[in-house]
Design a protein around this motif. Structure first.
Motif, PDB file in Angstrom:
ATOM      1  N   VAL A  64       7.678  11.374  -1.701  1.00  0.00           N
ATOM      2  CA  VAL A  64       6.572  11.581  -0.761  1.00  0.00           C
ATOM      3  C   VAL A  64       7.161  11.607   0.646  1.00  0.00           C
ATOM      4  CG1 VAL A  64       4.407  10.674   0.156  1.00  0.00           C
ATOM      5  CG2 VAL A  64       4.939  10.415  -2.287  1.00  0.00           C
ATOM      6  N   LEU A  65       6.919  12.696   1.377  1.00  0.00           N
ATOM      7  CA  LEU A  65       7.421  12.862   2.734  1.00  0.00           C
ATOM      8  C   LEU A  65       6.239  13.037   3.678  1.00  0.00           C
ATOM      9  CD1 LEU A  65       9.567  14.026   0.625  1.00  0.00           C
ATOM     10  CD2 LEU A  65      10.574  15.194   2.567  1.00  0.00           C
ATOM     11  N   HIS A  66       6.330  12.440   4.859  1.00  0.00           N
ATOM     12  CA  HIS A  66       5.249  12.494   5.832  1.00  0.00           C
ATOM     13  C   HIS A  66       5.707  13.229   7.078  1.00  0.00           C
ATOM     14  CE1 HIS A  66       3.120   9.257   3.577  1.00  0.00           C
ATOM     15  NE2 HIS A  66       4.356   8.891   3.288  1.00  0.00           N
ATOM     16  N   VAL A  67       4.819  14.067   7.617  1.00  0.00           N
ATOM     17  CA  VAL A  67       5.079  14.763   8.884  1.00  0.00           C
ATOM     18  C   VAL A  67       4.036  14.292   9.879  1.00  0.00           C
ATOM     19  CG1 VAL A  67       5.222  16.987  10.044  1.00  0.00           C
ATOM     20  CG2 VAL A  67       6.070  16.752   7.692  1.00  0.00           C
ATOM     21  N   ARG A  68       4.502  13.937  11.079  1.00  0.00           N
ATOM     22  CA  ARG A  68       3.636  13.322  12.095  1.00  0.00           C
ATOM     23  C   ARG A  68       3.871  14.036  13.419  1.00  0.00           C
ATOM     24  NH1 ARG A  68       5.142   7.259  12.412  1.00  0.00           N
ATOM     25  NH2 ARG A  68       7.085   8.204  13.101  1.00  0.00           N
ATOM     26  N   HIS A  69       2.781  14.413  14.087  1.00  0.00           N
ATOM     27  CA  HIS A  69       2.904  15.127  15.359  1.00  0.00           C
ATOM     28  C   HIS A  69       3.081  14.158  16.523  1.00  0.00           C
ATOM     29  CE1 HIS A  69       2.697  18.806  17.690  1.00  0.00           C
ATOM     30  NE2 HIS A  69       2.048  18.117  18.597  1.00  0.00           N
ATOM     31  N   ASP A  70       4.032  14.470  17.381  1.00  0.00           N
ATOM     32  CA  ASP A  70       4.269  13.716  18.620  1.00  0.00           C
ATOM     33  C   ASP A  70       4.001  14.658  19.781  1.00  0.00           C
ATOM     34  OD1 ASP A  70       5.201  12.370  20.825  1.00  0.00           O
ATOM     35  OD2 ASP A  70       7.202  11.979  20.028  1.00  0.00           O
ATOM     36  N   GLY A  71       2.898  14.422  20.482  1.00  0.00           N
ATOM     37  CA  GLY A  71       2.503  15.310  21.569  1.00  0.00           C
ATOM     38  C   GLY A  71       3.101  14.973  22.914  1.00  0.00           C
ATOM     39  N   GLY A  72       3.890  13.904  22.998  1.00  0.00           N
ATOM     40  CA  GLY A  72       4.517  13.537  24.260  1.00  0.00           C
ATOM     41  C   GLY A  72       3.654  12.598  25.086  1.00  0.00           C
ATOM     42  N   PRO A  73       4.186  12.123  26.206  1.00  0.00           N
ATOM     43  CA  PRO A  73       3.477  11.159  27.061  1.00  0.00           C
ATOM     44  C   PRO A  73       2.115  11.671  27.512  1.00  0.00           C
ATOM     45  CG  PRO A  73       5.772  11.326  27.713  1.00  0.00           C
ATOM     46  CD  PRO A  73       5.545  12.420  26.710  1.00  0.00           C
ATOM     47  N   GLY A  74       1.107  10.815  27.386  1.00  0.00           N
ATOM     48  CA  GLY A  74      -0.243  11.158  27.820  1.00  0.00           C
ATOM     49  C   GLY A  74      -1.070  11.903  26.803  1.00  0.00           C
ATOM     50  N   ASP A  75      -0.448  12.371  25.735  1.00  0.00           N
ATOM     51  CA  ASP A  75      -1.173  13.125  24.706  1.00  0.00           C
ATOM     52  C   ASP A  75      -1.844  12.161  23.732  1.00  0.00           C
ATOM     53  OD1 ASP A  75      -1.352  16.034  23.513  1.00  0.00           O
ATOM     54  OD2 ASP A  75      -0.940  14.730  21.804  1.00  0.00           O
ATOM     55  N   GLU A  76      -2.886  12.622  23.038  1.00  0.00           N
ATOM     56  CA  GLU A  76      -3.537  11.763  22.050  1.00  0.00           C
ATOM     57  C   GLU A  76      -2.605  11.419  20.893  1.00  0.00           C
ATOM     58  OE1 GLU A  76      -6.873  13.501  20.040  1.00  0.00           O
ATOM     59  OE2 GLU A  76      -5.960  15.493  19.970  1.00  0.00           O
ATOM     60  N   PHE A  77      -1.528  12.199  20.753  1.00  0.00           N
ATOM     61  CA  PHE A  77      -0.520  11.929  19.724  1.00  0.00           C
ATOM     62  C   PHE A  77       0.761  11.354  20.322  1.00  0.00           C
ATOM     63  CE2 PHE A  77      -2.985  15.608  18.185  1.00  0.00           C
ATOM     64  CZ  PHE A  77      -3.555  15.043  17.060  1.00  0.00           C
ATOM     65  N   GLU A  78       0.672  10.702  21.456  1.00  0.00           N
ATOM     66  CA  GLU A  78       1.863  10.100  22.063  1.00  0.00           C
ATOM     67  C   GLU A  78       2.461   9.060  21.117  1.00  0.00           C
ATOM     68  OE1 GLU A  78       3.182   7.410  25.948  1.00  0.00           O
ATOM     69  OE2 GLU A  78       1.170   8.309  25.849  1.00  0.00           O
ATOM     70  N   ALA A  79       3.771   9.140  20.918  1.00  0.00           N
ATOM     71  CA  ALA A  79       4.452   8.220  20.003  1.00  0.00           C
ATOM     72  C   ALA A  79       4.158   6.771  20.366  1.00  0.00           C
ATOM     73  CB  ALA A  79       5.948   8.475  20.028  1.00  0.00           C
ATOM     74  N   GLY A  80       3.843   5.978  19.346  1.00  0.00           N
ATOM     75  CA  GLY A  80       3.581   4.566  19.534  1.00  0.00           C
ATOM     76  C   GLY A  80       2.133   4.215  19.770  1.00  0.00           C
ATOM     77  N   THR A  81       1.283   5.218  20.010  1.00  0.00           N
ATOM     78  CA  THR A  81      -0.138   4.944  20.239  1.00  0.00           C
ATOM     79  C   THR A  81      -0.885   4.882  18.914  1.00  0.00           C
ATOM     80  OG1 THR A  81      -0.716   7.292  20.417  1.00  0.00           O
ATOM     81  CG2 THR A  81      -0.015   6.169  22.448  1.00  0.00           C
ATOM     82  N   ASP A  82      -2.104   4.374  18.974  1.00  0.00           N
ATOM     83  CA  ASP A  82      -2.921   4.301  17.758  1.00  0.00           C
ATOM     84  C   ASP A  82      -3.176   5.687  17.169  1.00  0.00           C
ATOM     85  OD1 ASP A  82      -3.033   1.560  17.941  1.00  0.00           O
ATOM     86  OD2 ASP A  82      -5.009   1.522  18.907  1.00  0.00           O
ATOM     87  N   GLY A  83      -3.453   6.664  18.032  1.00  0.00           N
ATOM     88  CA  GLY A  83      -3.754   8.006  17.551  1.00  0.00           C
ATOM     89  C   GLY A  83      -2.595   8.681  16.846  1.00  0.00           C
ATOM     90  N   TRP A  84      -1.397   8.298  17.202  1.00  0.00           N
ATOM     91  CA  TRP A  84      -0.181   8.882  16.623  1.00  0.00           C
ATOM     92  C   TRP A  84       0.087   8.371  15.213  1.00  0.00           C
ATOM     93  CZ3 TRP A  84       4.264   5.671  15.943  1.00  0.00           C
ATOM     94  CH2 TRP A  84       5.464   6.334  15.669  1.00  0.00           C
ATOM     95  N   ARG A  85      -0.413   7.199  14.901  1.00  0.00           N
ATOM     96  CA  ARG A  85      -0.106   6.577  13.613  1.00  0.00           C
ATOM     97  C   ARG A  85      -0.766   7.322  12.461  1.00  0.00           C
ATOM     98  NH1 ARG A  85      -0.732   2.193  17.124  1.00  0.00           N
ATOM     99  NH2 ARG A  85       1.213   1.001  17.361  1.00  0.00           N
ATOM    100  N   ILE A  86      -0.083   7.354  11.341  1.00  0.00           N
ATOM    101  CA  ILE A  86      -0.656   7.917  10.121  1.00  0.00           C
ATOM    102  C   ILE A  86      -1.779   7.006   9.649  1.00  0.00           C
ATOM    103  CG2 ILE A  86      -0.162   8.469   7.705  1.00  0.00           C
ATOM    104  CD1 ILE A  86       2.709   9.194   8.677  1.00  0.00           C
ATOM    105  N   CYS A  87      -2.890   7.601   9.223  1.00  0.00           N
ATOM    106  CA  CYS A  87      -4.075   6.810   8.881  1.00  0.00           C
ATOM    107  C   CYS A  87      -3.745   5.818   7.760  1.00  0.00           C
ATOM    108  CB  CYS A  87      -5.249   7.700   8.521  1.00  0.00           C
ATOM    109  SG  CYS A  87      -5.084   8.635   6.997  1.00  0.00           S
TER     110      CYS A  87
END
Length: 199
Positions: A64-87
């Motif tokens: 099982v492999l997971h792909v996760r989007h990192d939108g960069g600083p300020g983005d809803e997918f900013e690494a380390g934020t709640d929105g970035w985490r896999i559900c």
């Protein structure tokens, strides 16, 4: 092109060649809190379907492999934020690779292609979101790179848009764009059966 021949070493087209489905790995794309929390079409059902695929793969030893989007600083997918985490229902287990991406494609500058090729994983079961953006790009790039791609129905989703409800949009991509051209689109239960057989 509805009667087009088989492609990519025997993946069947929509006109019905009965070729057994083999699966080497499951790739789960962008099932992150920022997207799932916005309630795409059939959110609960999609998460449940993917959870069934993940569980079956873990039980059968299919990677099982997971792909996760990192939108960069300020983005809803900013690494380390709640929105970035896999559900949470689909959170990676220890040892399951996670590939962070910065583009629509799961393959561009992520290391995913090299990981798969080093291990001889060619037959990919792909699920996740969003249908018309990152998921579509990943299916097509996977095909162009020579992977055999299978998409299970009910395990891909997107949001309603100004021109189509999310469910209709996903059905259009499954039936009119991916199936028999870039991928094999199959019922969820068929994919689960293939995993269980170790196909």
């Amino acid at each position: 092109m509805s009667g087009s021949p088989r492609y990519n070493d025997g993946v069947p087209t929509r006109d019905g060649k009965d070729v057994s489905m083999g699966l080497d790995a499951l790739i789960v794309i962008d099932m992150q809190e920022a997207l799932v929390g916005r309630r795409p079409c059939g959110a609960d059902e999609t998460v449940d379907a993917i959870a069934r695929l993940v569980g079956a793969c873990r039980e059968s030893g299919v990677p099982v492999l997971h792909v996760r989007h990192d939108g960069g600083p300020g983005d809803e997918f900013e690494a380390g934020t709640d929105g970035w985490r896999i559900c949470a229902p689909l959170a990676p287990q220890e040892g399951e690779p996670v590939f962070d991406k910065h583009f629509n494609s799961a393959f561009r500058r992520t290391g995913l292609q090299a990981h798969l090729e080093r291990r001889g994983l060619r037959r990919l079961l792909m699920c996740g979101m969003q249908t018309e953006f990152c998921f579509d790009a990943s299916v097509k790039v996977g095909f162009e790179l020579g992977f055999d791609v299978t998409v299970p129905r009910g395990a891909v989703t997107t949001f309603d848009s100004a021109f189509a409800p999310g469910g209709e949009l996903t059905a259009y991509y499954e039936d009119c764009i991916w199936d028999g051209r870039y991928a094999r689109v199959v019922p969820l239960e068929e994919a689960l059966g293939a995993i269980g057989r170790g196909a």
